[in-house]
Design an enzyme around this catalytic site. Structure first.
Site, PDB file in Angstrom:
ATOM      1  CD  GLU A 131      -2.249   4.679   2.198  1.00 50.41           C
ATOM      2  OE1 GLU A 131      -3.341   5.202   1.933  1.00 50.41           O
ATOM      3  OE2 GLU A 131      -1.909   3.554   1.788  1.00 50.41           O
ATOM      4  CB  CYS A 164      -6.556  -0.058   4.599  1.00 56.98           C
ATOM      5  SG  CYS A 164      -4.871  -0.726   4.740  1.00 56.98           S
ATOM      6  CB  CYS A 167      -2.111   2.101   5.868  1.00 51.38           C
ATOM      7  SG  CYS A 167      -1.691   1.181   4.363  1.00 51.38           S
ATOM      8  CG  HIS A 198      -1.941  -1.077   1.188  1.00 49.38           C
ATOM      9  ND1 HIS A 198      -3.073  -1.026   1.968  1.00 49.38           N
ATOM     10  CD2 HIS A 198      -2.023  -2.222   0.469  1.00 49.38           C
ATOM     11  CE1 HIS A 198      -3.817  -2.102   1.731  1.00 49.38           C
ATOM     12  NE2 HIS A 198      -3.184  -2.837   0.831  1.00 49.38           N
TER      13      HIS A 198
END
Length: 145
Positions: free
Chosen positions: A55, A83, A86, A53
């Site tokens: 992030e 999410c 993260c 991801h």
């Protein structure tokens, strides 16, 4: 506000690049002292695909660059709400502010499981300041097929 626009613009550029590479259109930048410390786009090969991801990648790059995981003076910009995974990493690294565009059902801020803003985990520092929906329309547009 002007700086928010500048950094979110970079996130949107990264998200567009991710989309062009057939990845989910998410871009993130981590800013420290008004300079980009690290940036990432969804799906980079830095981690296994399921954990790649934007992030997470930006945070891990920043940790590697700084040599420590205390990001308590940093601001994370991202095109999509972080999410749960993260959000946990954001809390562990003590990021002071998160600015995001589009919301998501598994979001760490707007869902039934607001990991970003939870106050009931004693080992965590105070929650980051959240600015939600920043450049939301542009961020959502990138996510459409």
């Amino acid at each position: 506000m002007e700086n928010h626009q500048k950094y979110m613009k970079r996130c949107i550029e990264l998200a567009a690049e991710a989309k062009a590479n057939h990845k989910t259109a998410v871009g993130s930048v981590l800013v420290l002292k008004d300079e980009i410390l690290a940036e990432a786009m969804e799906g980079e090969d830095f981690l296994p695909a399921i954990m790649s991801h934007a992030e997470n990648l930006a945070i891990l790059k920043a940790i590697e660059k700084l040599g420590h995981r205390n990001l308590s003076e940093a601001v994370l910009y991202t095109t999509v709400e972080p999410c749960f995974m993260c959000a946990y990493l954001i809390r562990q690294t003590k990021i002071k502010q998160v600015v995001y565009g589009a919301t998501t059902p598994a979001g760490g801020d707007s869902s039934a499981y607001p990991i970003l803003t939870a106050n009931d985990v004693k080992s965590w520092s105070k929650p980051p300041i959240i600015i939600a929906g920043f450049e939301q329309e542009a961020c959502e547009k990138l996510l459409k097929k």
